[in-house]
Design a protein around this motif. Structure first.
Motif, PDB file in Angstrom:
ATOM      1  N   LEU A   4      15.293  21.879  29.298  1.00 18.18           N
ATOM      2  CA  LEU A   4      14.522  20.521  29.192  1.00 18.18           C
ATOM      3  C   LEU A   4      12.939  19.724  29.411  1.00 18.18           C
ATOM      4  N   GLY A   5      12.828  21.375  30.333  1.00 22.11           N
ATOM      5  CA  GLY A   5      10.609  20.402  30.381  1.00 22.11           C
ATOM      6  C   GLY A   5      10.566  20.808  29.208  1.00 22.11           C
ATOM      7  N   LEU A   6      11.143  21.248  27.607  1.00 21.42           N
ATOM      8  CA  LEU A   6      10.068  22.209  26.726  1.00 21.42           C
ATOM      9  C   LEU A   6      10.654  21.004  25.843  1.00 21.42           C
ATOM     10  N   TYR A   7      11.322  20.255  26.299  1.00 21.91           N
ATOM     11  CA  TYR A   7      11.711  19.098  25.077  1.00 21.91           C
ATOM     12  C   TYR A   7      11.052  18.842  23.921  1.00 21.91           C
ATOM     13  N   ASN A   8       9.923  18.467  24.132  1.00 19.02           N
ATOM     14  CA  ASN A   8       9.333  18.200  22.985  1.00 19.02           C
ATOM     15  C   ASN A   8       8.887  19.536  21.890  1.00 19.02           C
TER      16      ASN A   8
END
Lengths: 119, 502
Positions: A4-8
């Protein structure tokens, strides 16, 4: 969190594919250009995302002695250039579409190909 | 600072500044004169730079006085100088030869703008050839591409519009892929300068994004360079562009992209990604071989002369990549040499088309029937260039094919297959060129062919045009007999590219 932290980057990938799909699957030339714009916008997002430094602020030095973490301003400047390029490409593409409509009286790719084959 | 110190920046600056001037000059002949002068000036500078890099030195220039890794650096090595020579030379010859056909094919009030766009193509391509900055390559690539779309669509042929739309879509996808690749490399290294990237990539512990970057960059550039199977935009763009434009872009635009591809793969990636040399060879070699066979094969059955030569370009691009895919000095030397020699041959062929275009309105093979009797000098030049394209001894094309075959034999048992493909493709080139030349020299004019001009009134092209065409043909013979100059530059280029390869 890891994913999720890499959603960008997930959004980057999704936009890239949406734009690419529109480019390939649509017959209408204007829709193809819209796809191209989405495709390019995805890359803008990639550059903006990689410029962000965790906990970093805007790179404006108010107090030279204070050790602060700044986000990298360079990719944003780079992507400003790419945005200009993208706008020029879209504008030129639309101009060509206008001239195609004047010459063929249609902006559907398959119909144009049919007209070309007949001539 | 004296002007001399700024010479490396001039190949970009001169056409870039001349472009807006040409756009506002009236009457339109002045615009042509300004564009021609700018083109000749760039060519003169390119010659100076090529002579300066003959000893293998690299000439660096910090744009705006900002030192290298931070500012944009121009770095002119032998490879860049050679390609710069091709770009400015092709532009100069094509713009001089193309004057009358441009005058006829493009509305008078649009001509100054056309010449301005032409100069932007020159500036953009020259910029790609000499810059040492990965993002700067993207900017110049888009400058040259956008201007190229404009000049291709400038004629009255409505099919040029659809061809250029396709080119715009595919070209932009290619450039965007390249941009994504550069983004990933920047993410890992924090630099955009080729030399700096090369140095910093060595310390990267996590290489997955660099692999991804390499994939994006190679596919994006292959799309721009019309590498088989990403060539779909090329034949129609060549076929429907105004003749002079085809002569210009066919000689240089795809080669400039190959230059970026070589630089990125050899300078930045090969020394830093384990096994990248093998990956590069395994990816590029099959595409090169398929491209050679496909391009030549389709050309045999194509009836439009300009599109036929376009397919032949796809095959010739295959030779260039094949040499590079050996990843050794002999292969790269052949590859760089073929960039130069193919530009000579294809440029001369399309310049002859410009001359023929004074009397022909269409370029189906049957429109050319019997043209040799009415325009013997033009067709003579076309024939010499065709011999050079095939690789007949005594012409430039022979030299690079010779080096390519020698390099292929160095590949062990695979070499025989490679040589077989090269020879087969050369024979196919004989077939498709003979299909044009035989009726053009010997057949009677086809009475039903719509493009054929009236038999009695047609003579040679104007003297100025003919002189340029003959000069281009003569260059093919000159560099076939005295190949020392391009050989020297190609040798240094190969050394420079291999310097970072383990």
């Amino acid at each position: 969190m890891e994913i999720l932290g890499l959603y960008n980057y997930w959004v980057f990938g999704a936009l890239l594919m949406i734009g690419f799909f529109a480019l390939i699957a649509r017959q209408n030339l204007v829709k193809k250009l819209l796809g191209l714009s989405i495709f390019q916008s995805a890359v803008f997002l990639l550059y903006i995302s990689l410029a962000k430094v965790e906990g970093g602020t805007a790179p404006i030095i108010l107090d030279p002695t204070a050790a602060e973490i700044f986000s990298n301003p360079l990719p944003q400047v780079l992507i400003l250039t790419a945005i200009v390029v993208g706008i020029s490409t879209t504008a030129l593409g639309l101009a060509i579409v206008v001239r195609i409509r004047e010459a063929y009286d249609t902006i559907e790719d398959d119909e144009i190909r049919r007209l070309d084959r007949r001539s | 600072m004296s002007l001399e110190a700024h010479i490396p920046a001039l190949p970009v600056i001169v056409p870039l500044l001349a472009a807006p001037i040409a756009a506002y000059l009236r009457p339109r002949h002045l615009a042509w004169a300004a564009a021609t002068l700018a083109s000749i000036a760039s060519f003169a500078i390119a010659v100076l730079l090529a002579l300066a890099t003959r000893d293998g030195s690299i000439h660096r220039y910090a744009m705006g006085g900002w030192p290298a890794p931070f500012g944009i650096e121009l770095a002119i090595d032998s490879l860049g100088a050679l390609v710069l020579l091709i770009i400015t030379g092709a532009s100069t010859l094509a713009i001089i030869a193309g004057r009358e056909t441009i005058e006829r094919d493009i509305e008078p009030h649009r001509q100054p703008l056309f010449y301005a766009a032409w100069l932007m193509v020159v500036a953009g391509l020259a910029g790609i050839a000499i810059t040492g900055d990965a993002f700067n390559v993207f900017v110049f690539m888009e400058i040259s591409s956008l201007a190229t779309y404009v000049v291709i669509a400038a004629g009255s042929d409505r099919q040029a519009l659809t061809a250029v739309f396709k080119y715009l879509i595919m070209g932009t996808i290619g450039a965007t892929f390249y941009l994504i690749g550069v983004g990933f490399v920047y993410m890992m290294t924090g630099t955009l300068n080729f030399a700096d990237m090369q140095a910093r990539l060595a310390d990267i512990p996590y290489v997955a994004p660099v692999h991804l970057a390499a994939a994006f960059i190679i596919v994006g550039l292959a799309l721009k360079a019309a590498v088989f199977p990403l060539h779909a935009w090329l034949p129609n763009a060549y076929a429907h562009a105004p003749h002079a434009v085809t002569a210009f872009i066919a000689a240089c635009s795809t080669k400039v992209t190959i230059l970026v591809l070589l630089r990125f793969d050899f300078v930045v990636f090969m020394g830093n990604i384990a096994e990248h040399a093998t990956q590069f060879a395994l990816f590029v070699m099959p595409l090169a071989l398929l491209g050679i066979l496909f391009g030549s094969g389709v050309a045999i059955f194509e009836t439009n002369v300009k599109r036929l030569l376009g397919y032949s370009s796809i095959a010739q691009l295959g030779y260039i990549l094949l040499g590079a895919s050996f990843v050794d000095r002999a292969g790269l030397l052949a590859s760089v040499l073929h960039i130069f020699n193919h530009a000579l041959a294809k440029g001369a062929l399309f310049l002859a088309i410009v001359a023929l275009g004074h009397h022909l309105t269409r370029f189906e093979i049957r429109d050319l029937h019997g043209i040799g009797r009415r325009m013997p000098w033009t067709l003579g030049a076309f024939s010499i260039a065709a011999l050079s394209l095939v690789g007949v001894p005594g012409t430039a094309g022979f030299i690079s094919k010779w080096y390519l075959i020698v390099a292929a034999f160095g590949q062990g048992s695979l070499g025989l297959v490679l040589v077989g493909v090269i020879v087969a493709s050369s024979l196919m080139a004989v077939v498709y060129l003979w299909r044009i030349l035989e009726p053009a020299w010997f057949a009677a004019a086809d009475p039903v062919a719509a493009g054929a001009a009236d038999d009695k009134r047609v003579g040679e092209a104007p003297v100025g045009v003919l002189a340029v065409v003959l000069l281009a043909a003569a260059l093919n013979v000159w560099f076939g007999l005295v190949p020392a100059f391009p050989l020297e530059l190609a040798g240094h280029a190969a050394d420079e590219l291999l310097r970072h390869v383990p």
